[in-house]
Design a protein around this motif. Structure first.
Motif, PDB file in Angstrom:
ATOM      1  N   TYR A  13       0.836  -1.195   0.000  1.00 33.78           N
ATOM      2  CA  TYR A  13       0.000   0.000   0.000  1.00 33.78           C
ATOM      3  C   TYR A  13       0.873   1.247   0.000  1.00 33.78           C
ATOM      4  O   TYR A  13       2.106   1.172   0.145  1.00 33.78           O
ATOM      5  CB  TYR A  13      -0.993  -0.055   1.172  1.00 33.78           C
ATOM      6  CG  TYR A  13      -0.674   0.733   2.435  1.00 33.78           C
ATOM      7  CD1 TYR A  13       0.486   0.522   3.156  1.00 33.78           C
ATOM      8  CD2 TYR A  13      -1.605   1.649   2.924  1.00 33.78           C
ATOM      9  CE1 TYR A  13       0.728   1.237   4.331  1.00 33.78           C
ATOM     10  CE2 TYR A  13      -1.383   2.360   4.100  1.00 33.78           C
ATOM     11  CZ  TYR A  13      -0.205   2.152   4.795  1.00 33.78           C
ATOM     12  OH  TYR A  13       0.029   2.848   5.961  1.00 33.78           O
ATOM     13  N   GLY A  15       1.638   3.651   1.969  1.00 29.10           N
ATOM     14  CA  GLY A  15       2.521   3.986   3.092  1.00 29.10           C
ATOM     15  C   GLY A  15       3.918   3.416   2.924  1.00 29.10           C
ATOM     16  O   GLY A  15       4.914   4.004   3.351  1.00 29.10           O
ATOM     17  N   TYR A  16       4.006   2.251   2.321  1.00 27.23           N
ATOM     18  CA  TYR A  16       5.296   1.588   2.068  1.00 27.23           C
ATOM     19  C   TYR A  16       6.149   2.468   1.173  1.00 27.23           C
ATOM     20  O   TYR A  16       7.339   2.682   1.416  1.00 27.23           O
ATOM     21  CB  TYR A  16       5.014   0.241   1.422  1.00 27.23           C
ATOM     22  CG  TYR A  16       6.130  -0.778   1.464  1.00 27.23           C
ATOM     23  CD1 TYR A  16       7.172  -0.751   0.555  1.00 27.23           C
ATOM     24  CD2 TYR A  16       6.101  -1.828   2.392  1.00 27.23           C
ATOM     25  CE1 TYR A  16       8.174  -1.702   0.572  1.00 27.23           C
ATOM     26  CE2 TYR A  16       7.091  -2.807   2.409  1.00 27.23           C
ATOM     27  CZ  TYR A  16       8.124  -2.736   1.496  1.00 27.23           C
ATOM     28  OH  TYR A  16       9.114  -3.701   1.509  1.00 27.23           O
ATOM     29  N   LEU A  19       7.448   5.649   2.822  1.00 31.88           N
ATOM     30  CA  LEU A  19       8.671   5.391   3.592  1.00 31.88           C
ATOM     31  C   LEU A  19       9.886   5.338   2.650  1.00 31.88           C
ATOM     32  O   LEU A  19      10.932   5.905   2.947  1.00 31.88           O
ATOM     33  CB  LEU A  19       8.529   4.087   4.382  1.00 31.88           C
ATOM     34  CG  LEU A  19       9.713   3.680   5.257  1.00 31.88           C
ATOM     35  CD1 LEU A  19      10.105   4.773   6.234  1.00 31.88           C
ATOM     36  CD2 LEU A  19       9.396   2.389   6.006  1.00 31.88           C
ATOM     37  N   PRO A 169       8.159   2.646  10.295  1.00 32.08           N
ATOM     38  CA  PRO A 169       6.731   2.938  10.260  1.00 32.08           C
ATOM     39  C   PRO A 169       6.240   3.262  11.666  1.00 32.08           C
ATOM     40  O   PRO A 169       6.772   2.721  12.648  1.00 32.08           O
ATOM     41  CB  PRO A 169       6.099   1.625   9.781  1.00 32.08           C
ATOM     42  CG  PRO A 169       7.187   0.903   9.090  1.00 32.08           C
ATOM     43  CD  PRO A 169       8.454   1.298   9.773  1.00 32.08           C
ATOM     44  N   LYS A 192       4.388   8.861   9.586  1.00 33.49           N
ATOM     45  CA  LYS A 192       2.938   8.728   9.708  1.00 33.49           C
ATOM     46  C   LYS A 192       2.314   9.178   8.376  1.00 33.49           C
ATOM     47  O   LYS A 192       2.357  10.350   8.045  1.00 33.49           O
ATOM     48  CB  LYS A 192       2.418   9.585  10.859  1.00 33.49           C
ATOM     49  CG  LYS A 192       0.916   9.419  11.083  1.00 33.49           C
ATOM     50  CD  LYS A 192       0.455  10.271  12.254  1.00 33.49           C
ATOM     51  CE  LYS A 192      -1.047  10.128  12.441  1.00 33.49           C
ATOM     52  NZ  LYS A 192      -1.822  10.792  11.372  1.00 33.49           N
ATOM     53  N   PRO A 193       1.762   8.228   7.640  1.00 32.69           N
ATOM     54  CA  PRO A 193       1.181   8.584   6.344  1.00 32.69           C
ATOM     55  C   PRO A 193      -0.044   9.484   6.477  1.00 32.69           C
ATOM     56  O   PRO A 193      -0.771   9.397   7.454  1.00 32.69           O
ATOM     57  CB  PRO A 193       0.750   7.233   5.760  1.00 32.69           C
ATOM     58  CG  PRO A 193       1.484   6.203   6.522  1.00 32.69           C
ATOM     59  CD  PRO A 193       1.710   6.778   7.878  1.00 32.69           C
ATOM     60  N   GLN A 194      -0.231  10.341   5.503  1.00 36.65           N
ATOM     61  CA  GLN A 194      -1.504  11.064   5.332  1.00 36.65           C
ATOM     62  C   GLN A 194      -2.084  10.494   4.038  1.00 36.65           C
ATOM     63  O   GLN A 194      -1.465  10.619   2.990  1.00 36.65           O
ATOM     64  CB  GLN A 194      -1.281  12.572   5.155  1.00 36.65           C
ATOM     65  CG  GLN A 194      -0.515  13.235   6.273  1.00 36.65           C
ATOM     66  CD  GLN A 194      -1.206  13.114   7.614  1.00 36.65           C
ATOM     67  OE1 GLN A 194      -0.574  12.778   8.608  1.00 36.65           O
ATOM     68  NE2 GLN A 194      -2.502  13.360   7.650  1.00 36.65           N
ATOM     69  N   ILE A 195      -3.209   9.848   4.135  1.00 35.53           N
ATOM     70  CA  ILE A 195      -3.758   9.184   2.950  1.00 35.53           C
ATOM     71  C   ILE A 195      -4.795  10.095   2.314  1.00 35.53           C
ATOM     72  O   ILE A 195      -5.836  10.381   2.901  1.00 35.53           O
ATOM     73  CB  ILE A 195      -4.405   7.828   3.322  1.00 35.53           C
ATOM     74  CG1 ILE A 195      -3.432   6.958   4.122  1.00 35.53           C
ATOM     75  CG2 ILE A 195      -4.889   7.116   2.067  1.00 35.53           C
ATOM     76  CD1 ILE A 195      -2.211   6.520   3.365  1.00 35.53           C
TER      77      ILE A 195
ATOM     78  N   SER B  32       5.518  -3.782  11.976  1.00 32.60           N
ATOM     79  CA  SER B  32       5.286  -2.335  12.147  1.00 32.60           C
ATOM     80  C   SER B  32       4.647  -1.704  10.913  1.00 32.60           C
ATOM     81  O   SER B  32       3.899  -0.736  11.027  1.00 32.60           O
ATOM     82  CB  SER B  32       6.565  -1.610  12.564  1.00 32.60           C
ATOM     83  OG  SER B  32       7.607  -1.875  11.673  1.00 32.60           O
ATOM     84  N   MET B  33       4.897  -2.274   9.734  1.00 34.42           N
ATOM     85  CA  MET B  33       4.251  -1.751   8.520  1.00 34.42           C
ATOM     86  C   MET B  33       2.744  -2.052   8.565  1.00 34.42           C
ATOM     87  O   MET B  33       1.922  -1.203   8.228  1.00 34.42           O
ATOM     88  CB  MET B  33       4.903  -2.365   7.275  1.00 34.42           C
ATOM     89  CG  MET B  33       4.353  -1.879   5.948  1.00 34.42           C
ATOM     90  SD  MET B  33       4.487  -0.092   5.633  1.00 34.42           S
ATOM     91  CE  MET B  33       6.250   0.085   5.407  1.00 34.42           C
ATOM     92  N   MET B  36       1.095   0.330  10.788  1.00 30.88           N
ATOM     93  CA  MET B  36       0.916   1.634  10.137  1.00 30.88           C
ATOM     94  C   MET B  36      -0.332   1.597   9.244  1.00 30.88           C
ATOM     95  O   MET B  36      -1.120   2.542   9.221  1.00 30.88           O
ATOM     96  CB  MET B  36       2.157   1.982   9.315  1.00 30.88           C
ATOM     97  CG  MET B  36       2.146   3.392   8.775  1.00 30.88           C
ATOM     98  SD  MET B  36       3.784   3.928   8.260  1.00 30.88           S
ATOM     99  CE  MET B  36       3.833   3.306   6.588  1.00 30.88           C
ATOM    100  N   THR B  40      -3.736   4.043   9.581  1.00 31.88           N
ATOM    101  CA  THR B  40      -4.343   4.807   8.485  1.00 31.88           C
ATOM    102  C   THR B  40      -5.749   4.280   8.186  1.00 31.88           C
ATOM    103  O   THR B  40      -6.635   5.059   7.834  1.00 31.88           O
ATOM    104  CB  THR B  40      -3.470   4.794   7.212  1.00 31.88           C
ATOM    105  OG1 THR B  40      -3.156   3.466   6.836  1.00 31.88           O
ATOM    106  CG2 THR B  40      -2.175   5.543   7.448  1.00 31.88           C
TER     107      THR B  40
END
Lengths: 233, 76
Positions: A13, A15-16, A19, A169, A192-195, B32-33, B36, B40
């Motif tokens: 997804y 967020g990966y 990073l 993460p 910290k993702p902002q989606i 940890s992924m 995360m 979200t």
């Protein structure tokens, strides 16, 4: 110089990739235990307006094996079936033609391991998105640190790469202590993702899907913008 | 409960095995992924944006429920 060290995930997804975007070098942590109920070998797509799981078939997967010890069981039948699923789900998406080629290039393999396949999926997409991050593989480049306790191994790898900052993460805050990292002369940060939402089909937005979904509906530039939206703690 | 559905989906645990004392780090599907992704997912589901300092201290389901109340999430 910033470093991240994460298990390889197949078509992960957004967020990966956020990073990856944040760091200078991203290390695929492939010589740690496989997570059977995790996201190394599976993810979600948008099918008929809902979240739908796909899973790479594996041979004798076990949490007692390392990620790089588990073979995939992809044959022509499975591949044809999966590509058909992708076609039915996404053929009307604006970037279908480009993205399906990425998927085919990833999954057209001879016998291989899930770590290799997942790494390939991430690297091909990173290249498509023109990301500049360097990639390493823990089993190939840092096998001598395998016996170290978790945090110490991450610190050792970061130092070996000449890094001064390790980015994890945000889910890793229970495991890793900023003061400890600091005592080892490494700054610890969390992402910290902002989606952001984006237009899919006429459905209500479904979040948390594979990067495949983002690329299907967003141009390269739009995708890069989505990937750049996160905060560092 | 939607919260338990999200936990189940993200970490591969049966909803019937989840309780307030469930520690995320101890779940079979945890890394940890994935955590995360979980955070979200919660933000999207409940239309909230966690402050970094708030979410980093949450280690189990009970603590998460308290935090969600703080963010005015009434229906879990």
């Amino acid at each position: 110089m910033k470093i991240a060290i994460v298990q390889p995930y197949i078509f992960p997804y957004i967020g990966y990739f956020q990073l990856i975007n944040e760091v200078d070098t991203f290390v695929f942590y492939d010589d740690v235990n496989f997570i059977k109920k995790g996201w190394i070998h599976r993810n979600n797509l948008l099918i008929n307006g809902s979240k739908n799981l796909f899973s790479i078939p594996l041979i004798k997967s076990s949490q007692n094996k390392l990620i790089n010890e588990i073979e995939v069981a992809i044959d022509q039948n499975w591949l044809s079936g999966f590509l058909k699923k992708i076609e039915l789900a996404y053929k009307k998406a604006p970037n279908y033609d480009k993205v399906v080629e990425l998927i085919k290039n990833t999954l057209t393999v001879e016998k291989t391991f899930i770590s290799t396949l997942a790494i390939k999926s991430v690297i091909l997409i990173s290249e498509y998105l023109e990301m500049n991050t360097e990639f390493k593989i823990s089993s190939q480049n840092f096998s001598d640190s395998r016996g170290l306790e978790k945090a110490n191994r991450l610190i050792e790898i970061t130092k070996k790469l000449g890094g001064d900052t390790y980015v994890n993460p945000i889910g890793g805050t229970e495991l890793y202590d900023k003061d400890y990292f600091s005592s080892q002369h490494i700054k610890l940060q969390f992402i910290k993702p902002q989606i952001d939402t984006y237009k899919q089909f006429e459905n209500q937005f479904i979040e948390g899907l594979s990067i495949i979904d983002i690329l299907m509906f967003n141009s390269k530039e739009e995708s890069k913008k989505l990937i750049s939206n996160y905060s560092i703690i | 409960m939607k919260l338990y559905e999200i936990i189940s989906e993200t970490f591969g645990v049966n909803q019937s095995d989840i309780s307030d004392s469930t520690v995320f780090l101890e779940l079979d599907g945890w890394d940890s992924m994935a955590h995360m992704m979980f955070i979200t997912g919660l933000e999207e589901e409940y239309s909230i944006d966690f402050e970094g300092d708030d979410i980093v201290d949450v280690s189990n389901v009970g603590e998460l429920k308290e935090l969600l109340k703080k963010y005015n999430v009434s229906e879990l």
